[in-house]
Write a protein that holds these residues in place. Structure first.
Motif, short mmCIF file in Angstrom:
data_model
loop_
_atom_site.label_atom_id
_atom_site.label_comp_id
_atom_site.label_asym_id
_atom_site.label_seq_id
_atom_site.Cartn_x
_atom_site.Cartn_y
_atom_site.Cartn_z
N ILE A 1 16.34 17.54 -36.45
CA ILE A 1 17.61 18.16 -36.07
C ILE A 1 18.00 19.28 -37.02
N ASP A 2 17.68 19.14 -38.30
CA ASP A 2 18.01 20.16 -39.30
C ASP A 2 16.93 21.22 -39.33
N VAL A 3 17.16 22.30 -38.60
CA VAL A 3 16.14 23.35 -38.45
C VAL A 3 16.04 24.23 -39.70
N SER A 4 16.93 24.03 -40.66
CA SER A 4 17.04 24.95 -41.80
C SER A 4 15.77 25.02 -42.65
N LYS A 5 14.93 23.99 -42.62
CA LYS A 5 13.72 23.98 -43.43
C LYS A 5 12.49 24.55 -42.70
N LYS A 6 12.70 25.11 -41.52
CA LYS A 6 11.56 25.59 -40.74
C LYS A 6 10.78 26.69 -41.45
N PRO B 1 5.13 30.30 -41.50
CA PRO B 1 5.16 31.60 -42.19
C PRO B 1 5.62 32.76 -41.32
N SER B 2 5.67 32.55 -40.00
CA SER B 2 6.14 33.64 -39.13
C SER B 2 7.66 33.74 -39.10
N VAL B 3 8.37 32.75 -39.67
CA VAL B 3 9.82 32.78 -39.68
C VAL B 3 10.32 33.72 -40.77
N ILE B 4 11.02 34.77 -40.36
CA ILE B 4 11.58 35.74 -41.30
C ILE B 4 12.93 35.24 -41.81
N ASP B 5 13.76 34.76 -40.91
CA ASP B 5 15.08 34.25 -41.28
C ASP B 5 15.60 33.40 -40.14
N LEU B 6 16.63 32.62 -40.44
CA LEU B 6 17.26 31.79 -39.41
C LEU B 6 18.69 31.48 -39.82
N GLY B 7 19.46 31.04 -38.86
CA GLY B 7 20.85 30.67 -39.13
C GLY B 7 21.31 29.59 -38.18
N LEU B 8 22.16 28.69 -38.68
CA LEU B 8 22.72 27.63 -37.87
C LEU B 8 24.01 28.09 -37.20
N PHE C 1 22.06 23.84 -32.97
CA PHE C 1 21.89 25.18 -32.38
C PHE C 1 21.61 26.16 -33.51
N SER C 2 20.72 27.10 -33.24
CA SER C 2 20.35 28.06 -34.27
C SER C 2 19.79 29.33 -33.66
N TRP C 3 19.67 30.35 -34.48
CA TRP C 3 18.87 31.53 -34.14
C TRP C 3 17.74 31.62 -35.16
N ILE C 4 16.57 32.06 -34.71
CA ILE C 4 15.42 32.19 -35.59
C ILE C 4 14.75 33.53 -35.32
N ASN C 5 14.46 34.26 -36.39
CA ASN C 5 13.73 35.52 -36.26
C ASN C 5 12.28 35.27 -36.67
N PHE C 6 11.39 35.30 -35.67
CA PHE C 6 9.96 35.16 -35.90
C PHE C 6 9.32 36.55 -35.95
N GLU C 7 8.32 36.72 -36.80
CA GLU C 7 7.53 37.93 -36.75
C GLU C 7 6.34 37.70 -35.83
N VAL C 8 6.32 38.42 -34.72
CA VAL C 8 5.23 38.31 -33.75
C VAL C 8 4.68 39.71 -33.51
N ASP C 9 3.38 39.87 -33.72
CA ASP C 9 2.74 41.19 -33.58
C ASP C 9 3.40 42.22 -34.48
N GLY C 10 3.86 41.78 -35.66
CA GLY C 10 4.45 42.69 -36.61
C GLY C 10 5.86 43.14 -36.29
N LYS C 11 6.49 42.52 -35.28
CA LYS C 11 7.83 42.92 -34.87
C LYS C 11 8.77 41.71 -34.85
N PRO C 12 10.07 41.95 -34.97
CA PRO C 12 11.02 40.83 -34.92
C PRO C 12 11.12 40.26 -33.51
N THR C 13 11.09 38.95 -33.43
CA THR C 13 11.21 38.26 -32.14
C THR C 13 12.25 37.16 -32.34
#
Length: 299
Positions: free
Chosen positions: A44-49, A54-61, A192-204
């Motif tokens: 449930i606690d996504v904060s440690k993702k 390694p594709s996770v650039i940043d995230l927020g709850l 609930f959260s938002w997560i910024n993944f790097e996919v193909d060198g771009k923010p997703t």
């Protein structure tokens, strides 16, 4: 034989039949040497993702039901910000970006980075609120070429319906998953959260909903990416955590939809895509397992 492999610490991985020509799948089974109760908290606690992926650039709850624009202050169109800002200002129907026609029109009216990033955060807040209020059917569509809309809610509903075992063994959980936000069963927890993944060198950037509930001594759980900014369309993962003497056995199935594997050669592209996705997820799982288990030993 598979049970012994799992108990010996092996991660078992395969695929299941795709539900459409756009779907990639991966299925996993593994032992985690931690109590099921502890796994519940970790899931449930996504904060440690970021520690395991390694594709996770940043995230927020997003902790309040209404949400606020401040919940998305950390959202940035990075990496390749300049390219991404240009892409949004010049957005058009198609599969490069996942936007409704209304969202496209707004981005087309902007002309600088500050405006684009502010509008992107506002769009995320609006999509989050619509999902919280109306569930899957509240998700705005993605406008594709030729004036055609792609509806993530239809895809996510279909993926939930394919979870036949959960539907049979945990009917209240499955009903809430399908009819969210209606019919919330007692004891269900969610985040609930938002997560910024790097996919193909771009923010997703994805909007993510996780939920879980104890069904007897088994913890059933699900994760949905009900908005994805680019690269793919939506993600649906569902699984169960089963207590055993050594800790917890996890069974997990993920279905990802992407336009990149549709059309000519779809079957081959899905097979390759599923294998790549599964390999990346397996590596992430091993990192997560390594980070979880020592913590339990120290307690």
């Amino acid at each position: 034989a598979d049970v012994k492999k799992i108990r010996d610490g092996q991660l078992l991985q395969d695929t299941v039949e795709s539900g459409s020509e756009r779907e990639l799948t991966a299925r996993f089974a593994a032992l985690v040497k931690m109590p099921t109760e502890s796994f519940q908290k970790v899931f449930i606690d996504v904060s440690k993702k970021k520690e395991s992926d390694p594709s996770v650039i940043d995230l927020g709850l997003i902790e309040q039901e209404e949400g606020s624009i401040q919940d998305f202050d950390g959202v940035k169109l990075e990496p390749k910000k300049d390219d991404m800002v240009k892409a949004y200002i010049n957005a058009k129907p198609g599969s490069e970006l996942n936007l409704s026609q209304e969202e496209i029109d707004i981005f087309n009216s902007l002309n600088n980075t500050e405006q684009v990033e502010h509008q992107f955060r506002s769009m995320l807040l609006n999509r989050y609120r619509k999902f919280r209020q109306h569930g899957l059917k509240g998700i705005p569509p993605y406008r594709r070429g030729g004036g055609v809309d792609y509806h993530p809610h239809e895809e996510l509903a279909r993926k939930a319906d394919l979870a036949k075992i959960i539907k049979r063994e945990a009917p209240e959980f499955h009903r809430h998953l399908s009819e969210y936000p209606k019919n919330k069963p007692e004891g269900l927890e969610e985040s609930f959260s938002w997560i910024n993944f790097e996919v193909d060198g771009k923010p997703t950037i994805s909007l993510v909903h996780r939920m879980g509930r104890l069904e007897g001594d088994v913890y059933v759980f699900a994760e949905r990416h009900y908005y994805v900014g680019r690269s793919h369309n939506c993600v649906h993962g569902i699984g169960g955590a089963f207590p055993v003497d050594e800790g917890t056995v996890l069974l997990y199935l993920v279905r990802t939809t992407t336009d990149q594997v549709a059309g000519f050669g779809s079957s081959a592209k899905r097979a390759i895509g599923s294998r790549i996705m599964g390999g990346q997820m397996a590596a992430n799982f091993e990192r997560a397992r390594a980070s979880m288990e020592p913590n339990e030993k120290e307690l």
